[in-house]
Motif scaffolding. Structure first.
Motif, PDB file in Angstrom:
ATOM      1  N   ARG A   5      56.903  14.844  17.691  1.00  0.00           N
ATOM      2  CA  ARG A   5      55.604  14.961  17.005  1.00  0.00           C
ATOM      3  C   ARG A   5      54.518  14.560  17.979  1.00  0.00           C
ATOM      4  O   ARG A   5      54.709  13.695  18.818  1.00  0.00           O
ATOM      5  CB  ARG A   5      55.553  14.044  15.802  1.00  0.00           C
ATOM      6  CG  ARG A   5      56.730  14.208  14.892  1.00  0.00           C
ATOM      7  CD  ARG A   5      56.268  14.717  13.564  1.00  0.00           C
ATOM      8  NE  ARG A   5      57.427  14.822  12.696  1.00  0.00           N
ATOM      9  CZ  ARG A   5      57.672  15.836  11.954  1.00  0.00           C
ATOM     10  NH1 ARG A   5      56.870  16.852  11.917  1.00  0.00           N
ATOM     11  NH2 ARG A   5      58.727  15.867  11.205  1.00  0.00           N
ATOM     12  N   SER A   6      53.390  15.129  17.790  1.00  0.00           N
ATOM     13  CA  SER A   6      52.298  14.768  18.684  1.00  0.00           C
ATOM     14  C   SER A   6      51.744  13.408  18.292  1.00  0.00           C
ATOM     15  O   SER A   6      51.762  13.005  17.125  1.00  0.00           O
ATOM     16  CB  SER A   6      51.209  15.822  18.658  1.00  0.00           C
ATOM     17  OG  SER A   6      50.445  15.694  17.497  1.00  0.00           O
ATOM     18  N   VAL A   7      51.251  12.702  19.252  1.00  0.00           N
ATOM     19  CA  VAL A   7      50.718  11.356  19.051  1.00  0.00           C
ATOM     20  C   VAL A   7      49.465  11.418  18.171  1.00  0.00           C
ATOM     21  O   VAL A   7      49.252  10.553  17.319  1.00  0.00           O
ATOM     22  CB  VAL A   7      50.403  10.718  20.429  1.00  0.00           C
ATOM     23  CG1 VAL A   7      49.723   9.378  20.272  1.00  0.00           C
ATOM     24  CG2 VAL A   7      51.637  10.599  21.270  1.00  0.00           C
ATOM     25  N   VAL A   8      48.669  12.404  18.300  1.00  0.00           N
ATOM     26  CA  VAL A   8      47.429  12.556  17.517  1.00  0.00           C
ATOM     27  C   VAL A   8      47.767  12.742  16.042  1.00  0.00           C
ATOM     28  O   VAL A   8      47.137  12.140  15.157  1.00  0.00           O
ATOM     29  CB  VAL A   8      46.603  13.749  18.047  1.00  0.00           C
ATOM     30  CG1 VAL A   8      45.397  14.011  17.169  1.00  0.00           C
ATOM     31  CG2 VAL A   8      46.195  13.550  19.476  1.00  0.00           C
ATOM     32  N   LEU A   9      48.774  13.528  15.746  1.00  0.00           N
ATOM     33  CA  LEU A   9      49.185  13.746  14.357  1.00  0.00           C
ATOM     34  C   LEU A   9      49.714  12.461  13.735  1.00  0.00           C
ATOM     35  O   LEU A   9      49.398  12.132  12.580  1.00  0.00           O
ATOM     36  CB  LEU A   9      50.238  14.857  14.294  1.00  0.00           C
ATOM     37  CG  LEU A   9      50.725  15.211  12.900  1.00  0.00           C
ATOM     38  CD1 LEU A   9      49.598  15.827  12.079  1.00  0.00           C
ATOM     39  CD2 LEU A   9      51.896  16.153  12.988  1.00  0.00           C
ATOM     40  N   VAL A  10      50.452  11.690  14.474  1.00  0.00           N
ATOM     41  CA  VAL A  10      50.987  10.423  13.971  1.00  0.00           C
ATOM     42  C   VAL A  10      49.857   9.434  13.713  1.00  0.00           C
ATOM     43  O   VAL A  10      49.834   8.754  12.684  1.00  0.00           O
ATOM     44  CB  VAL A  10      52.036   9.853  14.989  1.00  0.00           C
ATOM     45  CG1 VAL A  10      52.436   8.435  14.609  1.00  0.00           C
ATOM     46  CG2 VAL A  10      53.232  10.753  15.086  1.00  0.00           C
ATOM     47  N   ILE A  15      46.230   6.530   9.906  1.00  0.00           N
ATOM     48  CA  ILE A  15      44.869   6.252   9.425  1.00  0.00           C
ATOM     49  C   ILE A  15      44.710   6.724   7.981  1.00  0.00           C
ATOM     50  O   ILE A  15      44.138   6.024   7.150  1.00  0.00           O
ATOM     51  CB  ILE A  15      43.829   6.918  10.352  1.00  0.00           C
ATOM     52  CG1 ILE A  15      43.814   6.213  11.701  1.00  0.00           C
ATOM     53  CG2 ILE A  15      42.438   6.885   9.714  1.00  0.00           C
ATOM     54  CD1 ILE A  15      42.928   6.867  12.726  1.00  0.00           C
ATOM     55  N   PHE A  16      45.254   7.886   7.678  1.00  0.00           N
ATOM     56  CA  PHE A  16      45.182   8.396   6.310  1.00  0.00           C
ATOM     57  C   PHE A  16      45.887   7.470   5.335  1.00  0.00           C
ATOM     58  O   PHE A  16      45.359   7.111   4.278  1.00  0.00           O
ATOM     59  CB  PHE A  16      45.770   9.811   6.261  1.00  0.00           C
ATOM     60  CG  PHE A  16      45.802  10.407   4.891  1.00  0.00           C
ATOM     61  CD1 PHE A  16      44.629  10.850   4.285  1.00  0.00           C
ATOM     62  CD2 PHE A  16      47.000  10.521   4.194  1.00  0.00           C
ATOM     63  CE1 PHE A  16      44.667  11.402   3.019  1.00  0.00           C
ATOM     64  CE2 PHE A  16      47.043  11.066   2.933  1.00  0.00           C
ATOM     65  CZ  PHE A  16      45.873  11.511   2.340  1.00  0.00           C
ATOM     66  N   LEU A  17      47.069   7.047   5.656  1.00  0.00           N
ATOM     67  CA  LEU A  17      47.820   6.147   4.784  1.00  0.00           C
ATOM     68  C   LEU A  17      47.193   4.749   4.733  1.00  0.00           C
ATOM     69  O   LEU A  17      47.218   4.086   3.700  1.00  0.00           O
ATOM     70  CB  LEU A  17      49.281   6.077   5.238  1.00  0.00           C
ATOM     71  CG  LEU A  17      50.083   7.367   5.060  1.00  0.00           C
ATOM     72  CD1 LEU A  17      51.463   7.230   5.702  1.00  0.00           C
ATOM     73  CD2 LEU A  17      50.190   7.740   3.609  1.00  0.00           C
ATOM     74  N   LEU A  18      46.634   4.306   5.812  1.00  0.00           N
ATOM     75  CA  LEU A  18      45.972   3.003   5.863  1.00  0.00           C
ATOM     76  C   LEU A  18      44.714   2.992   4.990  1.00  0.00           C
ATOM     77  O   LEU A  18      44.339   1.953   4.434  1.00  0.00           O
ATOM     78  CB  LEU A  18      45.628   2.667   7.318  1.00  0.00           C
ATOM     79  CG  LEU A  18      45.341   1.219   7.625  1.00  0.00           C
ATOM     80  CD1 LEU A  18      46.571   0.377   7.325  1.00  0.00           C
ATOM     81  CD2 LEU A  18      44.972   1.070   9.086  1.00  0.00           C
ATOM     82  N   SER A  19      44.091   4.149   4.853  1.00  0.00           N
ATOM     83  CA  SER A  19      42.882   4.227   4.014  1.00  0.00           C
ATOM     84  C   SER A  19      43.202   3.920   2.549  1.00  0.00           C
ATOM     85  O   SER A  19      42.363   3.383   1.830  1.00  0.00           O
ATOM     86  CB  SER A  19      42.217   5.596   4.155  1.00  0.00           C
ATOM     87  OG  SER A  19      43.032   6.579   3.579  1.00  0.00           O
TER      88      SER A  19
END
Length: 164
Positions: A5-10, A15-19
């Motif tokens: 997986r790309s690092v940017v996607l991870v 960040i999405f889940l942390l929100s």
């Protein structure tokens, strides 16, 4: 073989889940919930000045109930009740008579007078005072609580104040 997986996607997923963890407390502090407290709403303060007097010569009992809402006068209801006899302990009459008072009210514009067999009820309110600016004596029946009480006690009435 496992796909990388790309690092940017991870990082975006983190960040999405942390929100979901960070945003609710943030919104609670900056956009508080409206508080609704049942039963503690500000009720208007009601006071009633009750004054009464017996007129021996004319055989009348005169009662005045003046209603004040938040210390502002709302209405003064004056009841003239014809009696067969007056109590023995009643005070002698003052200079004004029931007939003079009723004639004062009957001479007014837009006065609310209710006449029954033995009872006459006069209602003094702001409209009556506004419609009769020339009748200065009318202001004696439509005053602040302390002034109204002093006026009635000066002419021989007995007064009580009821509060809620």
């Amino acid at each position: 073989m496992k796909k990388e997986r790309s690092v940017v996607l991870v990082i975006c997923c983190i960040i999405f889940l942390l929100s979901f963890i960070v945003l609710p407390p943030f919104f609670r502090s900056y956009i508080p919930k409206e508080k609704t407290i049942v039963g503690t709403s500000e009720q208007p303060k009601l006071k009633i000045l009750q004054c009464s007097k017996y007129f021996k010569e004319e055989l009348y009992k005169v009662s005045s109930n003046t209603k004040y809402i938040n210390d502002a006068i709302s209405v003064n209801t004056i009841t003239y009740e014809k009696l067969d006899q007056v109590p023995e302990d009643s005070v002698p009459n003052s200079s004004i008579t029931v007939s003079e008072e009723l004639n004062l009210f009957k001479a007014l514009n837009n006065v609310d007078i209710e006449v029954n067999d033995t009872t006459t009820v006069v209602t003094v309110n702001q409209d009556l005072v506004d419609n009769n600016p020339d009748h200065i004596d009318l202001l004696n029946y439509y005053q602040s609580l302390d002034d109204q009480k002093n006026y009635y006690e000066t002419i021989g009435y007995k007064c009580n104040i009821l509060e809620s």
